[in-house]
Structures are given as C-alpha cells and as structure tokens.
Design a protein around this motif. Structure first.
Motif, PDB file in Angstrom:
ATOM      1  N   UNK A  63       1.376  -0.729 -17.572  1.00  0.00           N
ATOM      2  CA  UNK A  63       1.243  -1.067 -16.158  1.00  0.00           C
ATOM      3  C   UNK A  63       2.174  -0.244 -15.264  1.00  0.00           C
ATOM      4  N   UNK A  64       2.571   0.921 -15.743  1.00  0.00           N
ATOM      5  CA  UNK A  64       3.452   1.779 -14.939  1.00  0.00           C
ATOM      6  C   UNK A  64       2.787   2.186 -13.626  1.00  0.00           C
ATOM      7  N   UNK A  65       1.538   2.618 -13.704  1.00  0.00           N
ATOM      8  CA  UNK A  65       0.812   3.010 -12.484  1.00  0.00           C
ATOM      9  C   UNK A  65       0.604   1.827 -11.560  1.00  0.00           C
ATOM     10  N   UNK A  66       0.337   0.653 -12.153  1.00  0.00           N
ATOM     11  CA  UNK A  66       0.153  -0.549 -11.335  1.00  0.00           C
ATOM     12  C   UNK A  66       1.429  -0.897 -10.573  1.00  0.00           C
ATOM     13  N   UNK A  67       2.565  -0.720 -11.199  1.00  0.00           N
ATOM     14  CA  UNK A  67       3.837  -1.002 -10.541  1.00  0.00           C
ATOM     15  C   UNK A  67       4.032  -0.078  -9.340  1.00  0.00           C
ATOM     16  N   UNK A  68       3.710   1.203  -9.524  1.00  0.00           N
ATOM     17  CA  UNK A  68       3.843   2.152  -8.415  1.00  0.00           C
ATOM     18  C   UNK A  68       2.910   1.799  -7.266  1.00  0.00           C
TER      19      UNK A  68
ATOM     20  N   UNK B  15       1.717  -1.194  -6.539  1.00  0.00           N
ATOM     21  CA  UNK B  15       2.212  -2.402  -5.903  1.00  0.00           C
ATOM     22  C   UNK B  15       3.399  -2.115  -4.989  1.00  0.00           C
ATOM     23  N   UNK B  16       4.248  -1.203  -5.428  1.00  0.00           N
ATOM     24  CA  UNK B  16       5.382  -0.813  -4.578  1.00  0.00           C
ATOM     25  C   UNK B  16       4.878  -0.200  -3.277  1.00  0.00           C
ATOM     26  N   UNK B  17       3.841   0.622  -3.372  1.00  0.00           N
ATOM     27  CA  UNK B  17       3.276   1.238  -2.174  1.00  0.00           C
ATOM     28  C   UNK B  17       2.589   0.207  -1.289  1.00  0.00           C
ATOM     29  N   UNK B  18       1.920  -0.763  -1.880  1.00  0.00           N
ATOM     30  CA  UNK B  18       1.231  -1.801  -1.107  1.00  0.00           C
ATOM     31  C   UNK B  18       2.231  -2.634  -0.304  1.00  0.00           C
ATOM     32  N   UNK B  19       3.387  -2.911  -0.879  1.00  0.00           N
ATOM     33  CA  UNK B  19       4.417  -3.670  -0.170  1.00  0.00           C
ATOM     34  C   UNK B  19       4.826  -2.955   1.104  1.00  0.00           C
ATOM     35  N   UNK B  20       4.883  -1.625   1.046  1.00  0.00           N
ATOM     36  CA  UNK B  20       5.253  -0.849   2.221  1.00  0.00           C
ATOM     37  C   UNK B  20       4.199  -0.955   3.323  1.00  0.00           C
ATOM     38  N   UNK B  21       2.954  -1.227   2.965  1.00  0.00           N
ATOM     39  CA  UNK B  21       1.872  -1.283   3.950  1.00  0.00           C
ATOM     40  C   UNK B  21       1.786  -2.616   4.678  1.00  0.00           C
ATOM     41  N   UNK B  22       2.409  -3.650   4.152  1.00  0.00           N
ATOM     42  CA  UNK B  22       2.337  -4.968   4.783  1.00  0.00           C
ATOM     43  C   UNK B  22       3.185  -4.966   6.051  1.00  0.00           C
ATOM     44  N   UNK B  23       2.640  -5.360   7.207  1.00  0.00           N
ATOM     45  CA  UNK B  23       3.433  -5.374   8.450  1.00  0.00           C
ATOM     46  C   UNK B  23       4.545  -6.407   8.398  1.00  0.00           C
TER      47      UNK B  23
END
Length: 302
Positions: A127-132, A134-142
């Motif tokens: 799940x290494x790619x999934x972790x990356x 998810x990290x990027x998705x967190x940045x997109x949340x206002x």
C-alpha cells in the motif's frame, strides 16, 4: 586590375554587411534587455508597493493618514503608531506565542516529513502508492471543511485553548506538501552513497545524518519556509482553538485593531502589520542561499 579588385570589393561588401547585421543584433539585444528590465522593475514595484505603503502609513501621524490627497511620504514621521501598537496592545506576548507555535511547527514538521519521505522513497511496502495518494488527498481538502472536526478532536483531547492544538493542526497541514517535495529529493540520491557510508563504518542513522541530510538540505529549507509561513500567518484555526487573550497569536491580535462600523485604527494596524511581516523576511533572508542551492551543489559540498 578589374579581376583583382572585384573580389576585394565583394569581400569588403560582405564585411560591411556582417558589421551591419552585428549592429542590428546588438541593438535588438539591447532593446530586449531594456524591455525585460523595465518589465521586471514594474513587477517588483507592484509586489513591493503594498509593503511600502504599509510602512509609510505606520510612520505617519493620524492627521496625515486621513487626508483626501494621498501622501507618498510622511511629512512629519513619527514612531507613535509603533508605540501604540506594541506597548499599548501588549503585542510582545502575542509575538512570543506566534514565535513558539511557528518554531515548534517548523522543527517537528521538518523532522517528521524527512523521515516519512525517506520511508516512502527507500522502502518497498504494501500500500505504498495508496499512502502517497492519501497524503496528496489530504492536501486537497479545504481548511474550512476541517475546522469543526478539528475543534471537536482538540476539545475531546483536552487541548482546546492551548498552543499545542495549533502546533498539531499546522503540522498536519504542512506534512503532505513536505513529504511529496522531500520524496523527490530522496529519489534523486543514489542508494550507493548510503551503502558506501555503511561499508565505511557508518550506521544507518549515521549515513542518513552525514550523507542524506546535507544532500536534501535545499528541500528541508523549502519545506521549513512553507511550514513557517503557514503557521505564522494562519488566522482561522487560531481564532477557533484559542479563547484566552493571553494565548492569542499575532493574526488574532491584528484583528483587534479593526473595529465595528469602520472605526479601524489604521496607524497602529499598519505598524503592527509591519512588525508582523519582519520575522518572515528575516527568516527568508537567512535561508535563501540554502533554498537556491540545488542537489548537485549539495553533493559537491559534501
């Protein structure tokens, strides 16, 4: 004579034409350079003007601030606005609170991002790619969508009305950007450098500290600047998490100068804003050489 002079005339004509072309190219370069310089000066003036107007407004007495015709330079410069903002409003306490929050955010986020980016760059786990992602998705949340959930979490954890709540929240917002940036730096460093250091007797921690940290120093500086500016300027979470006046940060303190029905204290507000901006400028000046340095430059220095 005619056969000899004709080649000479043709050669001279080519030389004259070559000189003319060189002059035209030089003229075009000069004109282009002047236009680019003027454009750069215009952009710089557009960027610097708000800070300039803030400073001269802070140096003006109240009689010169509220005039129909704008004054581009104070006729009677005074520091009374700075005294009113810094001494009368207790800005020293707010400054210290902001410095503590920003400093802790920079140190903790830089350490956590450096280790997390090293893990996702060097280790191959499930799940290494999934972790990356998810990290990027967190940045997109206002930020506005997370204020209430974060408030509930901090309140239930007993961290409401504490500076620690701001540090934790700011770290969570600084980490996604820092991890993605530092991962690119780690990916560009050959693993053979670490292997060679460990063959020479370094432990894995020693190889990380002696080899990787100097090479990723530009990335660490860039992420620290991002974390510092975000923690220094943030207003919404600080206003939500803090209730006690003694724990307010500078953005909340600046809001106190804005009164109701347009009764804004412009002089003290501009003076406090100038002092508020100064640490960011000093911090950037201190680290700009590291920020401008590249990966190859860091490797050569090492």
């Amino acid at each position: 004579m005619t056969t000899v002079s004709e080649p000479l005339r043709a050669q001279a004509t080519r030389r004259v034409a070559g000189r003319r072309r060189s002059r035209r190219r030089l003229t075009r370069r000069t004109v282009s350079g002047v236009l680019l310089t003027l454009a750069a000066l215009l952009v710089a003036a557009f960027a610097v003007f708000p800070f300039y107007w803030m400073v001269i407004t802070a140096l003006k007495p109240s009689s010169e601030i509220f005039t129909r015709t704008p004054l581009w330079w104070p006729h009677h410069a005074t520091f009374s606005q700075f005294r009113s903002a810094l001494v009368g409003q207790g800005m020293g306490r707010y400054f210290l609170n902001t410095l503590i929050v920003a400093g802790c955010t920079v140190v903790l986020s830089t350490i956590a991002a450096g280790l997390a980016a090293l893990a996702v760059s060097r280790l191959r786990f499930r799940f290494r790619t999934s972790v990356l992602v998810l990290v990027l998705v967190v940045q997109m949340v206002p930020l506005e969508a997370l204020v209430i959930p974060l408030f509930i979490m901090m309140n239930q954890a007993g961290l409401y009305n504490t500076l620690a709540s701001l540090v934790i929240a700011y770290i969570t917002f600084a980490l996604p950007f820092a991890i993605w940036m530092l991962k690119g730096f780690y990916d560009a460093i050959p693993t053979e450098l670490e292997d060679a250091a460990m063959v020479d007797g370094c432990t894995r921690v020693g190889a990380y500290w002696r080899i990787l940290v100097p090479l990723v120093a530009p990335g660490l500086v860039a992420t620290s600047i991002f974390a510092f500016i975000e923690a220094w300027n943030e207003f919404l979470l600080a206003l939500t998490f803090l209730q006690d006046d003694s724990k307010f940060t500078l953005p909340i303190a600046l809001n106190a100068f804005i009164g109701v029905e347009g009764q804004t204290q412009w002089g003290p507000l501009m003076a406090a804003s100038a002092v508020f901006t100064l640490p960011v400028l000093v911090f950037f000046i201190l680290v700009q050489k590291r920020l401008a340095g590249g990966l190859v430059q860091g490797a050569v220095k090492t």
